[in-house]
Design a protein around this motif. Sequence first.
Motif, short mmCIF file in Angstrom:
data_model
loop_
_atom_site.label_atom_id
_atom_site.label_comp_id
_atom_site.label_asym_id
_atom_site.label_seq_id
_atom_site.Cartn_x
_atom_site.Cartn_y
_atom_site.Cartn_z
N THR A 173 -6.39 -2.78 -7.78
CA THR A 173 -5.84 -3.09 -6.46
C THR A 173 -4.47 -2.46 -6.30
OG1 THR A 173 -4.92 -5.16 -7.30
CG2 THR A 173 -7.14 -5.24 -6.33
N ALA A 174 -4.00 -2.41 -5.05
CA ALA A 174 -2.73 -1.74 -4.76
C ALA A 174 -1.57 -2.35 -5.53
CB ALA A 174 -2.46 -1.78 -3.26
N ASP A 175 -1.56 -3.67 -5.69
CA ASP A 175 -0.43 -4.31 -6.36
C ASP A 175 -0.43 -4.06 -7.87
OD1 ASP A 175 -2.74 -5.88 -6.60
OD2 ASP A 175 -1.56 -7.65 -7.08
N MET A 176 -1.51 -3.49 -8.40
CA MET A 176 -1.58 -3.18 -9.82
C MET A 176 -1.27 -1.71 -10.11
SD MET A 176 -5.04 -5.33 -10.77
CE MET A 176 -5.04 -4.80 -12.48
N ARG A 177 -1.06 -0.91 -9.08
CA ARG A 177 -0.77 0.51 -9.27
C ARG A 177 0.74 0.73 -9.37
NH1 ARG A 177 -5.35 3.46 -8.50
NH2 ARG A 177 -6.99 2.60 -7.16
N PRO A 178 1.16 1.80 -10.05
CA PRO A 178 2.60 2.07 -10.18
C PRO A 178 3.21 2.53 -8.87
CG PRO A 178 1.32 3.86 -11.12
CD PRO A 178 0.34 2.77 -10.79
N GLY A 179 4.52 2.45 -8.80
CA GLY A 179 5.24 2.91 -7.63
C GLY A 179 5.32 4.42 -7.58
N ALA A 209 0.74 7.98 -14.42
CA ALA A 209 0.57 8.13 -12.97
C ALA A 209 -0.32 7.07 -12.35
CB ALA A 209 0.02 9.51 -12.64
N THR A 210 -1.17 6.43 -13.15
CA THR A 210 -2.18 5.54 -12.57
C THR A 210 -2.13 4.10 -13.06
OG1 THR A 210 -3.79 6.19 -14.29
CG2 THR A 210 -3.79 7.45 -12.24
N ARG A 211 -1.27 3.81 -14.05
CA ARG A 211 -1.19 2.45 -14.59
C ARG A 211 0.21 1.88 -14.43
NH1 ARG A 211 -5.30 0.79 -18.06
NH2 ARG A 211 -7.20 1.92 -17.49
N ARG A 212 0.29 0.72 -13.88
CA ARG A 212 1.59 0.08 -13.70
C ARG A 212 2.03 -0.56 -15.01
NH1 ARG A 212 3.08 -3.92 -8.65
NH2 ARG A 212 5.30 -4.18 -9.08
N PHE A 213 3.28 -0.29 -15.41
CA PHE A 213 3.79 -0.81 -16.68
C PHE A 213 4.16 -2.28 -16.59
CE2 PHE A 213 5.40 3.71 -17.61
CZ PHE A 213 4.14 4.07 -18.04
N LYS A 215 0.83 -1.20 0.00
CA LYS A 215 0.00 0.00 0.00
C LYS A 215 0.86 1.26 0.00
CE LYS A 215 -4.03 -2.03 2.29
NZ LYS A 215 -4.93 -1.98 3.49
N LYS A 216 1.99 1.20 0.68
CA LYS A 216 2.90 2.34 0.72
C LYS A 216 3.42 2.67 -0.67
CE LYS A 216 7.26 3.88 2.81
NZ LYS A 216 8.37 3.53 3.71
N SER A 217 3.80 1.64 -1.41
CA SER A 217 4.32 1.84 -2.76
C SER A 217 3.26 2.41 -3.70
CB SER A 217 4.85 0.51 -3.32
OG SER A 217 5.28 0.67 -4.66
N ALA A 218 2.01 1.98 -3.49
CA ALA A 218 0.92 2.38 -4.40
C ALA A 218 0.18 3.63 -3.91
CB ALA A 218 -0.06 1.23 -4.56
N TRP A 219 0.58 4.19 -2.77
CA TRP A 219 -0.20 5.27 -2.17
C TRP A 219 -0.32 6.48 -3.10
CZ3 TRP A 219 0.64 10.39 -0.88
CH2 TRP A 219 -0.33 10.98 -0.07
N ALA A 220 0.80 6.91 -3.68
CA ALA A 220 0.77 8.10 -4.54
C ALA A 220 -0.16 7.90 -5.72
CB ALA A 220 2.18 8.43 -5.02
N ALA A 221 -0.06 6.75 -6.37
CA ALA A 221 -0.92 6.48 -7.53
C ALA A 221 -2.38 6.42 -7.13
CB ALA A 221 -0.50 5.17 -8.20
N SER A 222 -2.64 5.87 -5.95
CA SER A 222 -4.02 5.78 -5.48
C SER A 222 -4.62 7.16 -5.25
CB SER A 222 -4.06 4.96 -4.18
OG SER A 222 -5.38 4.90 -3.67
N ARG A 223 -3.86 8.06 -4.61
CA ARG A 223 -4.38 9.42 -4.37
C ARG A 223 -4.52 10.18 -5.68
NH1 ARG A 223 -6.60 9.53 0.55
NH2 ARG A 223 -6.20 11.73 0.95
N LEU A 224 -3.57 9.97 -6.60
CA LEU A 224 -3.61 10.69 -7.87
C LEU A 224 -4.76 10.24 -8.75
CD1 LEU A 224 0.17 10.87 -8.82
CD2 LEU A 224 -1.31 12.77 -8.16
N SER A 225 -5.17 8.99 -8.62
CA SER A 225 -6.21 8.45 -9.48
C SER A 225 -7.47 9.30 -9.41
CB SER A 225 -6.51 7.00 -9.10
OG SER A 225 -7.51 6.46 -9.94
N ARG A 226 -7.92 9.64 -8.20
CA ARG A 226 -9.14 10.42 -8.04
C ARG A 226 -8.94 11.87 -8.51
NH1 ARG A 226 -13.00 9.01 -4.28
NH2 ARG A 226 -14.05 10.90 -5.03
#
Length: 435
Positions: free
Chosen positions: A376-382, A428-432, A98-109
Amino acid sequence: MPKGLLAAATWAAERTPDSRNRAVDLYRAIAIMFVILGHWLLVAGVIRDGELEFIILLAEQRWTHYATWLFQVMPVFFFVGGFSNGLSWTSARKDPVKKSAWAASRLSRLLKPTVPVVLVWALAGAVAHAMGVSVELISDASQAALVPVWFLAVYIIMTMAVPVTVALWDRLGVASVGLLALGAIAVDAIAFGADQGWLRWTNYAFVWLAVHQLGYWWGSAERPKSWALGFIALGVAWLYILIVQFGFPVAMVSVPGAEMSNTRPPTTAMLAVGAVQIGVILLLTDLAQAWLRNVRVWAWVIVFNQMIMSIYLWHMTALLIVVGIAANVFGGAGLHEPPGTGLWWAVRPIWVVLFTLVLIPFVLVFVRFEAGSKTTADMRPGPWQAMLGAVMTCSGLVVMAMVGLGKENAIGVNWLAVGLVVLGVFVATRRFSRS
């Protein structure tokens, strides 16, 4: 309203723990309504000498400068944003994924809702150019519609800085707020006292980070209400000193033709106004919390917050459409009365209702870009990929807010700025890679 949105909000409202600070969401909703109402009241379409013009009432009636003390609510956004971001990051950093994906999660909205509004205006600009509309008009119209995104760009950068600012809070506590505020004061003193105006741009960081940092304080303070009157008194005294003693502008937004602005870039007057607003927030929070224990009321606040970005991003488009129809279809009905007269103010509520009716379909169509994600968190970019995407997006948004989308080329649209936004949101929102 999208099917099931209210039902889902009601379900969530019924299960909200009593410990949650529901007032945060209410203040965010009220603040966005003040922003929109302020734009709808102070930006006026008028036909002069047979030509449609948009005037800013602040430039024509000086008393409206005092109204900006009410409608300038950026400090509220950063204050409640700091509260929410601090809690969210503190929780996320306990889990490495969740820590790794936090930025992407906040940016998504924050970022996804920008894509449709940018693309719609880009396509409209291209069609208008093909029909012979001038690049200047395309730029002016798109800038008027997209100028709200400049605030979004600043807030995105603040969000990206959360891991650093929380670490600063953990180390220094409330002293971190004081240091940032002193930095803002020093910038104003040097910029105006030593004629170093270029330095003022650094106050985008000092001023808004200080207010955001106060949100962390709110999240940890044991008796925040006891500080309310102190905040209000400090803010009022600070405003008096800045405006009366040092000649700072009364208006808390930019006024066309004015030599100085309190917001672009921000001065410490924004900290003073913010202190007053924060004091009021702290005074009213207990009452707000009690009111929001009503499930139906709390459910509607949840719904509003789920579409808040869509409402914000499309509200100026709604205004332009209504004024355009009045000017070109109904012979300028309602656009000949000089702005600011008694009759003009008397019919203003009718215009607000029309703007609202046109805004609603846009929100209902495009809220799907905002209302949650199944990723999910594991699918979001770092964090670094998310930051790269945020920088790309902000670059495009700033260009649009400053000069619009018109450009002297074959299609009349600045597709570079559009591309930066669309590609930036994707990055910012999709993990490569999941490796």
